[in-house]
Structure formats: C-alpha cells, structure tokens
Design an enzyme around this catalytic site. Structure first.
Site, PDB file in Angstrom:
ATOM      1  N   CYS A 132     127.285 -91.370  76.621  1.00  0.00           N
ATOM      2  CA  CYS A 132     127.634 -89.945  76.722  1.00  0.00           C
ATOM      3  C   CYS A 132     128.969 -89.686  77.420  1.00  0.00           C
ATOM      4  CB  CYS A 132     126.512 -89.143  77.392  1.00  0.00           C
ATOM      5  SG  CYS A 132     126.246 -89.548  79.122  1.00  0.00           S
TER       6      CYS A 132
ATOM      7  N   LYS B 207     113.426 -90.817  82.549  1.00  0.00           N
ATOM      8  CA  LYS B 207     114.546 -89.914  82.749  1.00  0.00           C
ATOM      9  C   LYS B 207     114.239 -88.601  82.053  1.00  0.00           C
ATOM     10  CE  LYS B 207     119.486 -89.496  81.991  1.00  0.00           C
ATOM     11  NZ  LYS B 207     120.696 -90.171  81.512  1.00  0.00           N
TER      12      LYS B 207
ATOM     13  N   ARG C 109     127.622 -83.637  84.965  1.00  0.00           N
ATOM     14  CA  ARG C 109     128.331 -83.458  83.699  1.00  0.00           C
ATOM     15  C   ARG C 109     129.732 -82.902  83.931  1.00  0.00           C
ATOM     16  NH1 ARG C 109     122.947 -81.850  80.130  1.00  0.00           N
ATOM     17  NH2 ARG C 109     121.895 -83.821  80.610  1.00  0.00           N
TER      18      ARG C 109
ATOM     19  N   GLU D  10     106.535 -94.959  79.085  1.00  0.00           N
ATOM     20  CA  GLU D  10     107.934 -95.410  79.084  1.00  0.00           C
ATOM     21  C   GLU D  10     108.105 -96.652  79.951  1.00  0.00           C
ATOM     22  OE1 GLU D  10     110.545 -94.718  77.493  1.00  0.00           O
ATOM     23  OE2 GLU D  10     110.412 -92.699  76.684  1.00  0.00           O
TER      24      GLU D  10
ATOM     25  N   LYS E 125     114.039 -90.409  87.447  1.00  0.00           N
ATOM     26  CA  LYS E 125     115.207 -89.562  87.644  1.00  0.00           C
ATOM     27  C   LYS E 125     114.978 -88.207  87.008  1.00  0.00           C
ATOM     28  CE  LYS E 125     119.858 -89.281  85.966  1.00  0.00           C
ATOM     29  NZ  LYS E 125     120.800 -89.817  85.027  1.00  0.00           N
TER      30      LYS E 125
ATOM     31  N   TYR F 163     124.098 -89.670  96.297  1.00  0.00           N
ATOM     32  CA  TYR F 163     125.473 -89.339  96.687  1.00  0.00           C
ATOM     33  C   TYR F 163     125.589 -89.171  98.199  1.00  0.00           C
ATOM     34  CZ  TYR F 163     125.651 -88.522  91.693  1.00  0.00           C
ATOM     35  OH  TYR F 163     125.561 -88.692  90.340  1.00  0.00           O
TER      36      TYR F 163
HETATM   37  C1  PBG Z   1     123.832 -90.462  81.483  1.00  0.00           C
HETATM   38  C2  PBG Z   1     123.606 -90.172  82.909  1.00  0.00           C
HETATM   39  C3  PBG Z   1     123.447 -88.907  83.466  1.00  0.00           C
HETATM   40  C4  PBG Z   1     123.258 -89.091  84.838  1.00  0.00           C
HETATM   41  C5  PBG Z   1     123.313 -90.454  85.078  1.00  0.00           C
HETATM   42  N1  PBG Z   1     123.513 -91.105  83.861  1.00  0.00           N
HETATM   43  C6  PBG Z   1     123.555 -87.565  82.888  1.00  0.00           C
HETATM   44  C7  PBG Z   1     122.799 -87.079  81.759  1.00  0.00           C
HETATM   45  O1  PBG Z   1     121.824 -87.658  81.271  1.00  0.00           O
HETATM   46  O2  PBG Z   1     123.214 -86.017  81.306  1.00  0.00           O
HETATM   47  C8  PBG Z   1     123.027 -87.976  85.805  1.00  0.00           C
HETATM   48  C9  PBG Z   1     123.204 -88.288  87.226  1.00  0.00           C
HETATM   49  C10 PBG Z   1     123.315 -87.096  88.095  1.00  0.00           C
HETATM   50  O3  PBG Z   1     123.054 -85.939  87.697  1.00  0.00           O
HETATM   51  O4  PBG Z   1     123.667 -87.318  89.252  1.00  0.00           O
HETATM   52  N2  PBG Z   1     124.694 -91.499  81.283  1.00  0.00           N
END
Ligand code: PBG
Length: 326
Positions: A122, A196, A206, A234, A249, A314
């Site tokens: 992505c 996820k 994003r 999953e 997550k 973070y």
């Molecule tokens: C996708 C990915 C995302 C996050 C980590 N890996 C974003 C998504 O699925 O849109 C989000 C991490 C965050 O919000 O801190 N590669």
C-alpha cells in the site's frame, strides 16, 4: 467462599507492598519502534497528525537508530514512503528501493539493532491498496502473493532480521515462508499481522506513509472490528503456514482479542498500538487534558496485561526513558 476480614487495601498502602504484589511489568525489552523512511538527504519532516514522529531520509534514519539502540530498544520496524508509486507497487520489491537501502545502511552503522521490514504494497501503489487490482478494481489476492514474497526476499537479502507482512492477503504467510526458504533465508522469522482490523485508527499512519486508498476502503481484506472468533481462525492459518509471531492490530480497542489470542497459542503475541492511538493521547496531552506520561505508561501496561509479549509503539522512546527514570 467468604472472607469477612479481607481488606485488599492493606497491601496497597505502601510502595513496598505495591512493588511486591504487582502482577504486570513494562520493560523496554518488549518495545518495537516504528520508523518512516523517505528519499533524499537531511530530511526530517514531522508528521502533522503525529507530533514527535518524523519521516526521515536514510542518513538521519541512521542517526535516529543509534539513539533508539542507545535507549535499549531492541528493534525497529521500517516503513518506506517512496516518491515513485505505480499500479504494481514496484518500488516495494526493488532491491535498490528505499527500504533495502535503508536496511543496508542501518546494518552497517547499528548492526545490533534488530530490523523488522513491513511487507505490504500500500505504500508503493498509486491506488493505495495493499495488493494488485483486477480490471474491475478488486484486490487480486493470488496475483499479489508473488510480489509480497519477492519483497520479503529482497528485504531479507538486504539484511532485515524479520519480515512482517501486513497486507492481509490469504495465504501470504505460506508464500513468504516458501520464498524465504528457497532463497536461503530459512532463519529469518515472520511476524504476521495475523489479526489486522479494518480500523479508523490508522488515519494518521496514512498521512505518514501517504498510503490512503485512492478509492474504496480496506474492508474487503482487513477484519471486521465486530469479530473475535475470526481472529482465532486467522491466527491458526498463519501458524499453519509458518508464522513465528502473530500480531493483533490495533491494540487498545482490541485488548479482548489480544487476550483470546494469547490464551489460544503458544507463540509470542505482538500488539501494535497504532497511529490513531498515539495521536489521541498526544492531542489530549497537548491540551493539558491528561498527564501524558501516566496515560502512555498505563496504555502500554494495559496492552501487556491483556497478554501481548511485544508492543509496537510510537511511544517506545519516551516510554523507555520514563521507565529508566522509574
Ligand atoms: C499497511 C500498514 C498500515 C499500518 C501498518 N501497516 C496501514 C493500513 O493498513 O492502512 C498502520 C499502522 C498505524 O496506524 O500506526 N502496510
């Protein structure tokens, strides 16, 4: 069972007692710090929705990694934010792409710091979805698997210690495991973003990764926030396919899921305190509505207490400093 003489407060009155009966502990040993790498030199640009989080060019990423390592944080997870995006996300698996170059530089300067490479398309696709699209605009699961596998091999070859697929395609862990093994990376573990959710809490990420989908959303491949039994499905699939660690997550709004997964499996469970969780605490703290240090440590403790062995956050740097101060 009745204990008329019980007074739990007796064991809360002094710090000595509190110390002796404390059930959960936070430690820097559990933290993974996410970092965003961008092209250029001397670039350090703050993500507006994530105060204290920066997009870094490779030179400054290395400086940052030295600091992270000195704080005792064992690992970082890397996200590439390239200038060039296309329909196939080709920079995601280019051996001269941002992440492979960053990994080589980091391994040269801070070899002891463990590097996780996030594996997803992505950040690299112009449409912002996590895989290739069919002519009708659907994410093409099976056509995406070879590209994710190639990305994982490229990252491993550049020196990444761990690969972490976050795309949510079915069968990706098996595909990535086979590709790593065939290419001589049988020792490289896979941390699977197994559980996820299609979460609104990824909003600030994003911005940081410029990876918002150009159309539609991710509900066709990420999990429905209403489900927990599906999380076990999953996890079971990813473990069968060879995952070494499974991740849940986001973390804070899904503590029940972390607990269910922790109780169901015998591998380490990671949890990702995502961008929106970070930004909410930062915003409230900036307004002096909450005590940032106490809220951060409490939020991380909650994630530990729910059963997470490893926490991606973070706040890793701040929390490490605060834990040292005691
Ligand atoms: C996708 C990915 C995302 C996050 C980590 N890996 C974003 C998504 O699925 O849109 C989000 C991490 C965050 O919000 O801190 N590669």
């Amino acid at each position: 069972m009745s204990y008329p003489q019980q007074r739990p407060r007796r064991l809360r009155r002094t710090e000595t007692w509190r110390r002796m009966v404390r059930e959960t502990h936070l430690s820097v040993d559990r933290f993974v710090y996410p970092l965003f790498v961008v092209p250029g030199e001397g670039v350090r640009s703050e993500v507006s929705s994530m105060p204290g989080v920066f997009q870094l060019s490779i030179d400054l990423l290395v400086t940052e990694a030295v600091e992270v390592h000195e704080l005792g944080i064992p690992a970082i997870i890397l996200f590439g934010v390239p200038d060039h995006k296309d329909a196939e996300g080709s920079e995601g698996y280019d051996p001269e792409g941002l992440v492979p170059r960053a990994v080589r530089a980091l391994k040269h300067e801070v070899p002891e710091l463990q590097i996780w490479a996030d594996v997803c398309l992505c950040e690299y696709t112009d449409h912002g979805h996590c895989g290739l699209l069919t002519p009708t605009g659907e994410v093409d699961n099976d056509a995406t698997l070879p590209l994710l596998s190639e990305a994982a091999v490229v990252y491993a070859r550049s020196g990444a210690d761990v690969v972490a697929p976050s795309d949510m395609m079915d069968g990706r862990i098996g595909a990535v495991r086979a590709a790593l093994d065939e290419n001589g990376f049988g020792e490289v573990p896979i941390v699977s973003y197994a559980v996820k959710y299609a979460s609104a809490f990824y909003g600030p990420f994003r911005d940081a990764a410029h990876s918002a989908p150009a159309f539609g959303d991710r509900r066709g491949y990420q999990m429905d926030p209403a489900n927990t039994t599906e999380a076990l499905r999953e996890v079971a699939l990813d473990l069968e396919e060879g995952a070494d660690v499974v991740m849940v997550k986001p973390a804070g709004p899904y503590l029940d899921v972390i607990r269910r997964v922790r109780d169901a499996v015998a591998v380490p469970v990671a949890a990702y305190q995502v961008s929106g969780e970070y930004s909410m605490i930062k915003a409230a703290a900036a307004n002096d509505w909450i005590d940032e240090r106490r809220v951060v440590l409490e939020s991380l403790l909650g994630i530990r207490r729910a059963g997470a062995d490893i926490i991606l956050t973070y706040f890793a740097k701040d929390a490490s400093r605060w834990l040292k101060q005691g």
